[in-house]
Motif scaffolding. Structure first.
Motif, mmCIF file in Angstrom:
data_model
loop_
_atom_site.group_PDB
_atom_site.id
_atom_site.type_symbol
_atom_site.label_atom_id
_atom_site.label_comp_id
_atom_site.label_asym_id
_atom_site.label_seq_id
_atom_site.Cartn_x
_atom_site.Cartn_y
_atom_site.Cartn_z
ATOM 1 N N ALA A 263 1.014 -1.160 0.199
ATOM 2 C CA ALA A 263 0.226 0.113 -0.022
ATOM 3 C C ALA A 263 0.713 1.370 -0.302
ATOM 4 C CB ALA A 263 -0.836 0.012 1.264
ATOM 5 N N LEU A 264 2.645 1.210 1.154
ATOM 6 C CA LEU A 264 2.900 2.443 0.414
ATOM 7 C C LEU A 264 3.621 2.273 -0.458
ATOM 8 C CD1 LEU A 264 3.616 2.418 4.832
ATOM 9 C CD2 LEU A 264 2.022 4.219 3.319
ATOM 10 N N ASP A 265 4.524 1.086 -1.532
ATOM 11 C CA ASP A 265 4.820 0.594 -2.344
ATOM 12 C C ASP A 265 6.344 1.503 -1.317
ATOM 13 O OD1 ASP A 265 6.204 0.689 -4.120
ATOM 14 O OD2 ASP A 265 5.186 2.126 -5.637
ATOM 15 N N LEU A 266 6.480 0.535 -0.511
ATOM 16 C CA LEU A 266 7.628 1.368 0.674
ATOM 17 C C LEU A 266 8.147 -0.532 0.242
ATOM 18 C CD1 LEU A 266 8.510 3.462 2.249
ATOM 19 C CD2 LEU A 266 7.240 1.912 3.848
ATOM 20 N N ARG A 439 8.759 3.128 -14.182
ATOM 21 C CA ARG A 439 7.413 3.219 -14.666
ATOM 22 C C ARG A 439 6.550 2.347 -15.943
ATOM 23 N NH1 ARG A 439 6.584 8.898 -14.087
ATOM 24 N NH2 ARG A 439 4.829 8.814 -16.750
ATOM 25 N N ARG A 442 4.957 0.419 -13.444
ATOM 26 C CA ARG A 442 3.695 0.461 -12.787
ATOM 27 C C ARG A 442 2.868 0.994 -14.341
ATOM 28 N NH1 ARG A 442 1.429 3.886 -9.385
ATOM 29 N NH2 ARG A 442 4.529 3.935 -8.040
ATOM 30 N N SER A 480 -9.913 -4.643 -18.561
ATOM 31 C CA SER A 480 -11.015 -4.128 -18.473
ATOM 32 C C SER A 480 -10.439 -2.392 -19.308
ATOM 33 C CB SER A 480 -11.262 -3.263 -16.516
ATOM 34 O OG SER A 480 -10.995 -2.647 -16.696
ATOM 35 N N PRO A 481 -11.221 -1.980 -20.025
ATOM 36 C CA PRO A 481 -11.654 -0.583 -20.862
ATOM 37 C C PRO A 481 -10.920 0.554 -19.607
ATOM 38 C CG PRO A 481 -13.580 -1.254 -21.526
ATOM 39 C CD PRO A 481 -12.906 -2.627 -19.846
ATOM 40 N N GLY A 482 -10.937 0.806 -18.190
ATOM 41 C CA GLY A 482 -10.647 1.389 -17.541
ATOM 42 C C GLY A 482 -9.342 1.412 -17.193
ATOM 43 N N GLN A 483 -8.626 -0.071 -16.705
ATOM 44 C CA GLN A 483 -7.488 -0.004 -16.529
ATOM 45 C C GLN A 483 -6.693 0.175 -17.715
ATOM 46 O OE1 GLN A 483 -8.062 -3.817 -15.212
ATOM 47 N NE2 GLN A 483 -7.205 -3.635 -13.471
ATOM 48 N N ASP A 485 -7.204 2.464 -19.998
ATOM 49 C CA ASP A 485 -7.248 3.763 -20.613
ATOM 50 C C ASP A 485 -6.255 4.371 -19.517
ATOM 51 O OD1 ASP A 485 -8.926 3.622 -21.846
ATOM 52 O OD2 ASP A 485 -10.522 4.358 -21.522
ATOM 53 N N TYR A 486 -6.050 4.179 -17.959
ATOM 54 C CA TYR A 486 -5.520 4.581 -17.134
ATOM 55 C C TYR A 486 -4.236 4.156 -17.457
ATOM 56 C CZ TYR A 486 -4.782 5.429 -11.823
ATOM 57 O OH TYR A 486 -4.267 6.174 -10.913
ATOM 58 N N ALA A 489 -3.135 6.617 -20.060
ATOM 59 C CA ALA A 489 -2.892 7.790 -19.279
ATOM 60 C C ALA A 489 -1.098 8.020 -19.106
ATOM 61 C CB ALA A 489 -3.659 8.326 -18.652
ATOM 62 N N PHE A 490 -0.889 6.932 -17.871
ATOM 63 C CA PHE A 490 0.097 7.188 -17.622
ATOM 64 C C PHE A 490 1.174 6.940 -18.165
ATOM 65 C CE2 PHE A 490 3.797 5.966 -15.512
ATOM 66 C CZ PHE A 490 4.206 6.389 -14.062
ATOM 67 N N MET A 493 2.413 10.557 -19.283
ATOM 68 C CA MET A 493 2.198 11.740 -18.253
ATOM 69 C C MET A 493 3.614 12.198 -17.554
ATOM 70 S SD MET A 493 0.039 11.872 -14.960
ATOM 71 C CE MET A 493 1.107 10.994 -13.745
#
Lengths: 504, 504
Positions: A263-266, A439, A442, A480-483, A485-486, A489-490, A493
């Protein structure tokens, strides 16, 4: 210490709060009033000799019936109760070890017994998520001394299940500290060295901060949820296994820590060493090779960092009776072409089957690591070990051994395909001079990996390749289309993931 | 960045999740499936131009109706939506400043612009509780450098409301870093110095880790929830106020940080300096005196620590345009006899009214602090300032001024009484040589302070007193049997709170 308690009936909320139990109580309920509970306090709940600590959420009158305490899924599971069972609700016991965590935050070192108390309380689910986050942050960034890391490792081993292998002198293991997308050598190394008769009961974790862990990749190929007895049988039959370690309670505190780390990417250094070694020791290993990829955008960035980490692994291992050899490897670019559980599995199969076009970098890394394991075993040198590994891969022994292992684990699965595929194009012509591993990883995670096994990406070009504007750099895979697109977008960016140098 | 979104209707869950918004979504809901959400991920929710980030809990089919997203109280409040309103649910935007928090965890310093981005995102409620816990733990224990503390202070000031006092040259303030139960000098100091005409618009916080903050104590005596306009009016009428700072949005990030600090019982040095000074600066203060109690069981344990903290307060204050004077005071034992909001208010009134038996230690500390403020104002020396303070207290001017202030704030309240009182007895005869402030404060907190205003305790003996076995050491005050039992159980457990040395 239970100072007082009051009875309420269980109301199943039907809410999944992951590993942090939550209790939902009416603000006007007698127990709340008489005990003086307020929102976000921690409360103790007991039933028939079992008890848990839960975080309190105050609920309205419509949400929880009078005389009831609402419980989240994990609270119900850990208490072992059913709808309308009686539970007693009381103030949470004061967790003395939290004062040790605060000492650590304030820069004091923890003694072995102190570390043991913290880890034991964490594995008994006595810490809230924010308390675990505090402990992890206090230990990250080089803030654990050598003795503390040894203590943390031992404490993690001691509070879980421990495997032993009667009649086996030496048990081999390997690990990669990660940070390099696609570096899925484990299934190859296990197949090669166990084909030669070394015992290698490999238990792997799922991804912490990467798009896939070995357990995620192997799950695309076979059943990895093996109980202890199944693991013993598979290892007896084949000399190896490729299982998920999490089902075995090998280091339960680590599993709780890893969720918050994610959760913290740590992923702190001392924490990392303790996490890796505790699972190796609990699994009964005696010899381990650890792959440390080094690169600007890998988890370990400089040769100096790699040396320090290697020396920590080796010395903490020695203090705990485990012989460790660390190998710094090239971490400047992804390994293989697939990133994400299923795509990495595809690369592994291609190497094992000797397919044309199988990723050569993945193949040669596996041979090198297997060579080191052979050298650890027989002392004949890494070079001779690598020749042996090469031969076992080439003559099909490793592939045969891999099939035996997956067969024993429940049969080999055929790989799925992502529902949505989208090429990501190059925006200028030239030569690729670097790839940002972090990246890129990610992007694969945002596309859905590792939760969606088929999500991730497939590289179509890598460092050193000449590319033309409009040519695809990789294919993005998602369910999923949402993932999709997300992830796109990343990709668009911030700084470019692929650095392309124009021809002069 | 909103990559995609899907519409659901609001379902009011009737659950208070404090300041962390939670959304409850069915695992089978179209949005969950198409967006690839999993339990504990962070999701974005928008409605009519407002948007929030919430933590996802997956719910069963019975809990949330199909086509709906369940929202916790704070999520509904921050979105400004009602039952059945349409909201769009999407992946949470990637919070870039979290990578700066990780850099901090790993030991890198933060630049002012980086600190500003973190604080701005926190005050915009973009961080989850575990993420805030991570930031706090990374900054605690002396891990913030001077420039970072200045940057944190400025960032906290900039993201909230700022007061100004047109026509007033110099605005005075005081603060105690805490750690000493009962040290409630603020209402006294404000009454004394504003009786002499200094302007002192005092905004105080509630308790962080103590049984009472000044705002908690003052709330037992009058209304402290004043808006900005009311504060201006009260200060215009009386030259001072004694209000709660939290209603004014003076440093909204600090309020979010303090809740997690309280859950972790953590109060780091840099964080402390920034928290204190940001509120002073935002409140428009130009001069401040800071009381630093020093004692083995106070917040600051050694004179060396006090010096370091004092120099930090002074230098960070100077960098931000605030003149700060720090005074190290005796922190070896509680001040006054009451601990907890109402009991501390009782001591304050006794001193103001010049009652026989009013706690002399509280009185003399207030005079000393007021003396320093007078010296800051006129430069005539602390001694002369103290003489002036003594006179204003003795001749009733301070009491008159206190009545004017509380009258202007809405009238003085009469103090309540705890429902349950229980003497705690001495277990051996001798002389009390020390009191553990931390454990004593914890007893008062477990008894219900500060949430229950009348809860806490009243000391019946202190350091230096001779006591006989069976004699009461203090009276425990609480409003529920559960809390009373819990506090007593803690008193009996672990090291003694009162160290009694037997007569030789």
């Amino acid at each position: 210490m239970v100072a007082s308690s009051s009875q309420l009936r269980v109301f199943k909320m039907g809410i999944n709060t992951h590993q942090e139990p939550v209790v939902y109580m009416r603000g006007d309920c007698d127990v709340c009033l008489s005990e003086g509970f307020a929102a976000s306090s921690r409360v103790g709940i007991s039933s028939q000799g079992r008890s848990i600590i839960a975080t309190l959420n105050i609920s309205s009158d419509e949400t929880v019936p009078k005389g009831y305490a609402g419980l989240s899924d994990i609270a119900i599971e850990r208490l072992g109760v059913a709808q309308s069972d009686l539970v007693s609700v009381h103030h949470a016991p004061y967790i003395e070890s939290l004062s040790l965590v605060r000492r650590k935050v304030f820069g004091h070192s923890l003694l072995p017994a102190e570390m043991a108390r913290i880890v034991s309380d964490i594995s008994a689910h006595k810490y809230s998520d924010v308390e675990i986050a505090c402990f992890l942050s206090a230990c990250a960034g080089g803030r654990l001394g050598f003795d503390e890391i040894v203590a943390l490792t031992q404490a993690m081993v001691n509070c879980g299940q421990q495997l032993d292998w009667p009649g086996v002198d030496r048990v081999f293991d390997k690990h990669c500290v990660g940070g390099l997308p696609g570096n899925r050598t484990t299934p190859l190394v296990v197949s090669i060295v166990s084909a030669a008769g070394l015992v290698m009961p490999k238990t792997s974790s799922r991804a912490i901060t990467s798009p896939a862990g070995t357990a995620d990749t192997m799950e695309a190929l076979t059943n990895v949820r093996l109980g202890l007895n199944e693991i013993r049988r598979v290892v007896r039959e084949t000399g190896a296994c490729l299982a998920w370690g999490g089902a075995m309670n090998l280091s339960p505190a680590d599993d709780l820590l890893i969720r918050i780390e994610r959760a913290l990417d740590l992923d702190g250094e001392g924490q990392l060493v303790a996490s890796v070694l505790s699972k190796k020791i609990a699994a009964g290993s005696t010899h381990a090779v650890i792959d440390i990829p080094v690169g600007e955008t890998a988890k370990v960035r400089t040769p100096g960092d790699a040396d320090r980490l290697a020396s920590l692994f080796t010395s903490v291992g020695a203090a705990c009776g485990l012989k460790v050899r660390c190998i710094a490897t090239d971490g400047s670019k992804p390994v293989g072409a697939g990133i994400g559980p299923t795509e990495e599995a595809r690369d592994v199969l291609a190497v094992l089957q000797g397919k044309r076009g199988a990723p050569e970098d993945l193949r040669s890394r596996a041979i090198m690591l297997a060579g080191h394991l052979f050298d650890l075993a027989d002392g004949r040198g890494v070079k001779e070990g690598m020749v042996k590994a090469e031969r076992l891969l080439q003559n099909g022994s490793a592939w045969g051994q891999f099939k035996r292992i997956t067969e024993a684990q429940g049969g080999q699965r055929s790989l799925g395909e992502a529902r949505f595929r989208r090429p990501v194009l190059c925006s200028e012509s030239g030569t690729i001079v670097s790839i940002d591993n972090r990246r890129l990883a990610r992007v694969a995670k945002l596309a859905g990996a590792p939760a969606s096994s088929t999500a991730g990406l497939r590289l179509l070009a890598t460092v050193g390749d000449r590319v033309t504007k409009g040519e695809p750099l990789y294919e993005l895979l998602s369910d999923s289309p949402g993932q999709q697109d997300y992830a796109l977008a990343f990709n668009d960016m911030g700084p470019a993931i692929f650095t392309v140098k124009r021809e002069e």
